[in-house]
Design a protein around this motif. Structure first.
Motif, PDB file in Angstrom:
ATOM      1  N   UNK A   1       0.822  -1.209   0.000  1.00 60.48           N
ATOM      2  CA  UNK A   1       0.000   0.000   0.000  1.00 60.48           C
ATOM      3  C   UNK A   1       0.856   1.260   0.000  1.00 60.48           C
ATOM      4  N   UNK A   2       0.605   2.119  -0.982  1.00 60.70           N
ATOM      5  CA  UNK A   2       1.225   3.443  -1.070  1.00 60.70           C
ATOM      6  C   UNK A   2       0.113   4.421  -1.424  1.00 60.70           C
ATOM      7  N   UNK A   3      -0.128   5.370  -0.548  1.00 60.92           N
ATOM      8  CA  UNK A   3      -1.261   6.285  -0.696  1.00 60.92           C
ATOM      9  C   UNK A   3      -1.278   7.011  -2.033  1.00 60.92           C
ATOM     10  N   UNK A   4      -0.153   7.549  -2.450  1.00 55.59           N
ATOM     11  CA  UNK A   4      -0.115   8.299  -3.716  1.00 55.59           C
ATOM     12  C   UNK A   4      -0.398   7.399  -4.913  1.00 55.59           C
ATOM     13  N   UNK A   5       0.154   6.194  -4.880  1.00 56.61           N
ATOM     14  CA  UNK A   5      -0.090   5.261  -5.980  1.00 56.61           C
ATOM     15  C   UNK A   5      -1.577   4.928  -6.059  1.00 56.61           C
ATOM     16  N   UNK A   6      -2.175   4.632  -4.915  1.00 52.44           N
ATOM     17  CA  UNK A   6      -3.600   4.283  -4.884  1.00 52.44           C
ATOM     18  C   UNK A   6      -4.439   5.445  -5.391  1.00 52.44           C
ATOM     19  N   UNK A   7      -4.129   6.652  -4.945  1.00 50.02           N
ATOM     20  CA  UNK A   7      -4.871   7.833  -5.396  1.00 50.02           C
ATOM     21  C   UNK A   7      -4.790   7.974  -6.914  1.00 50.02           C
ATOM     22  N   UNK A   8      -3.601   7.892  -7.454  1.00 54.76           N
ATOM     23  CA  UNK A   8      -3.425   8.041  -8.905  1.00 54.76           C
ATOM     24  C   UNK A   8      -4.082   6.903  -9.676  1.00 54.76           C
ATOM     25  N   UNK A   9      -3.980   5.684  -9.150  1.00 55.07           N
ATOM     26  CA  UNK A   9      -4.594   4.538  -9.814  1.00 55.07           C
ATOM     27  C   UNK A   9      -6.105   4.714  -9.875  1.00 55.07           C
ATOM     28  N   UNK A  10      -6.706   5.064  -8.742  1.00 58.22           N
ATOM     29  CA  UNK A  10      -8.163   5.251  -8.675  1.00 58.22           C
ATOM     30  C   UNK A  10      -8.616   6.341  -9.647  1.00 58.22           C
ATOM     31  N   UNK A  11      -7.862   7.416  -9.723  1.00 63.87           N
ATOM     32  CA  UNK A  11      -8.248   8.540 -10.595  1.00 63.87           C
ATOM     33  C   UNK A  11      -8.050   8.243 -12.078  1.00 63.87           C
ATOM     34  N   UNK A  12      -7.202   7.297 -12.412  1.00 66.34           N
ATOM     35  CA  UNK A  12      -6.873   7.074 -13.820  1.00 66.34           C
ATOM     36  C   UNK A  12      -7.274   5.715 -14.387  1.00 66.34           C
ATOM     37  N   UNK A  13      -7.624   4.779 -13.543  1.00 70.77           N
ATOM     38  CA  UNK A  13      -7.951   3.442 -14.026  1.00 70.77           C
ATOM     39  C   UNK A  13      -9.244   3.476 -14.842  1.00 70.77           C
ATOM     40  N   UNK A  14      -9.309   2.612 -15.835  1.00 79.14           N
ATOM     41  CA  UNK A  14     -10.487   2.533 -16.712  1.00 79.14           C
ATOM     42  C   UNK A  14     -11.048   1.121 -16.662  1.00 79.14           C
ATOM     43  N   UNK A  15     -12.366   1.042 -16.826  1.00 74.31           N
ATOM     44  CA  UNK A  15     -12.982  -0.276 -16.934  1.00 74.31           C
ATOM     45  C   UNK A  15     -12.415  -0.979 -18.153  1.00 74.31           C
ATOM     46  N   UNK A  16     -12.435  -2.292 -18.087  1.00 72.96           N
ATOM     47  CA  UNK A  16     -11.855  -3.114 -19.137  1.00 72.96           C
ATOM     48  C   UNK A  16     -12.950  -3.932 -19.812  1.00 72.96           C
ATOM     49  N   UNK A  17     -12.571  -4.674 -20.828  1.00 74.36           N
ATOM     50  CA  UNK A  17     -13.521  -5.620 -21.396  1.00 74.36           C
ATOM     51  C   UNK A  17     -13.805  -6.684 -20.346  1.00 74.36           C
ATOM     52  N   UNK A  18     -15.031  -7.128 -20.230  1.00 75.23           N
ATOM     53  CA  UNK A  18     -15.337  -8.180 -19.250  1.00 75.23           C
ATOM     54  C   UNK A  18     -14.487  -9.415 -19.480  1.00 75.23           C
ATOM     55  N   UNK A  19     -14.066 -10.034 -18.401  1.00 79.14           N
ATOM     56  CA  UNK A  19     -13.225 -11.228 -18.493  1.00 79.14           C
ATOM     57  C   UNK A  19     -13.983 -12.355 -19.183  1.00 79.14           C
ATOM     58  N   UNK A  20     -15.258 -12.451 -18.925  1.00 77.21           N
ATOM     59  CA  UNK A  20     -16.111 -13.413 -19.613  1.00 77.21           C
ATOM     60  C   UNK A  20     -17.098 -12.585 -20.411  1.00 77.21           C
ATOM     61  N   UNK A  21     -17.004 -12.649 -21.721  1.00 78.19           N
ATOM     62  CA  UNK A  21     -17.806 -11.754 -22.546  1.00 78.19           C
ATOM     63  C   UNK A  21     -19.165 -12.320 -22.930  1.00 78.19           C
ATOM     64  N   UNK A  22     -19.466 -13.548 -22.499  1.00 81.08           N
ATOM     65  CA  UNK A  22     -20.730 -14.157 -22.900  1.00 81.08           C
ATOM     66  C   UNK A  22     -21.701 -14.298 -21.730  1.00 81.08           C
ATOM     67  N   UNK A  23     -21.726 -13.317 -20.848  1.00 76.50           N
ATOM     68  CA  UNK A  23     -22.553 -13.402 -19.655  1.00 76.50           C
ATOM     69  C   UNK A  23     -24.028 -13.646 -19.958  1.00 76.50           C
ATOM     70  N   UNK A  24     -24.516 -13.138 -21.045  1.00 78.81           N
ATOM     71  CA  UNK A  24     -25.930 -13.241 -21.345  1.00 78.81           C
ATOM     72  C   UNK A  24     -26.236 -14.288 -22.426  1.00 78.81           C
TER      73      UNK A  24
END
Length: 192
Positions: A145-168
């Motif tokens: 855990x590093x506070x600055x890293x977590x802050x930057x990660x949270x502010x910049x991370x993006x959702x990804x393609x679902x790991x399983x793309x055939x949910x439905x």
């Protein structure tokens, strides 16, 4: 919006996981997460208690701690997010933080990246190989855990393609079940 999966296994009296005792001062999350909640008011922080914490009387002190914490931080919640189905809780958040939780797998199914901090899952830890698949696929990052890293990660991370793309896709689901049942492993048909 950040979902933080909490766990009862960091309680100081947890006999099932003694190697995790006394890692967290408040037995729920790193104090620096509280500092981030206080500083980053443009982020909404949802703390999801584990069902064990919600239902076992011996963990009532954790509920009381969270009540006090969120009463001081308008940009946080624990009650609503802890009482809705996990799928719904994940859908309304952009990323996931945890010490150590299988919620990382559910999050990846929805394309929600996770950041995990438990020393036991880091190199040299007793569970260092935990989440190797999610790490390799980019759905999870394990860090000290590093506070600055977590802050930057949270502010910049993006959702990804679902790991399983055939949910439905019912056909794909049926094919998956048939594969499991016929794979010759522990789910072999004659054992079901």
């Amino acid at each position: 919006k950040v979902l933080i999966s909490l766990s009862w296994i960091y309680a100081s009296d947890c006999i099932e996981y003694p190697h995790l005792n006394n890692i967290l001062e408040n037995e729920l999350f790193y104090e620096e997460i509280g500092e981030l909640v206080n500083l980053e008011k443009d982020i909404f922080w949802s703390f999801r208690l584990h069902p064990v914490q919600l239902n076992m009387p011996k963990y009532k002190y954790m509920i009381n701690f969270m009540k006090k914490f969120v009463s001081k931080h308008a940009n946080s919640d624990f009650e609503y997010i802890s009482n809705i189905p996990l799928y719904n809780a994940l859908l309304i958040n952009d990323c996931h933080l945890t010490m150590f939780s299988s919620v990382c797998y559910e999050a990846s199914i929805l394309g929600i990246p996770s950041l995990a901090f438990c020393p036991s899952i880091l190199p040299g830890g007793i569970d260092e190989n935990r989440y190797f698949d999610l790490e390799n696929e980019g759905y999870l990052k394990k860090i000290s855990f590093e506070k600055e890293f977590v802050k930057n990660w949270v502010k910049n991370v993006k959702k990804m393609n679902p790991r399983i793309s055939n949910l439905r896709d019912e056909k794909s689901y049926d094919e998956s079940i048939n594969w499991i049942l016929n794979s010759g492993g522990i789910y072999k048909k004659d054992k079901v």
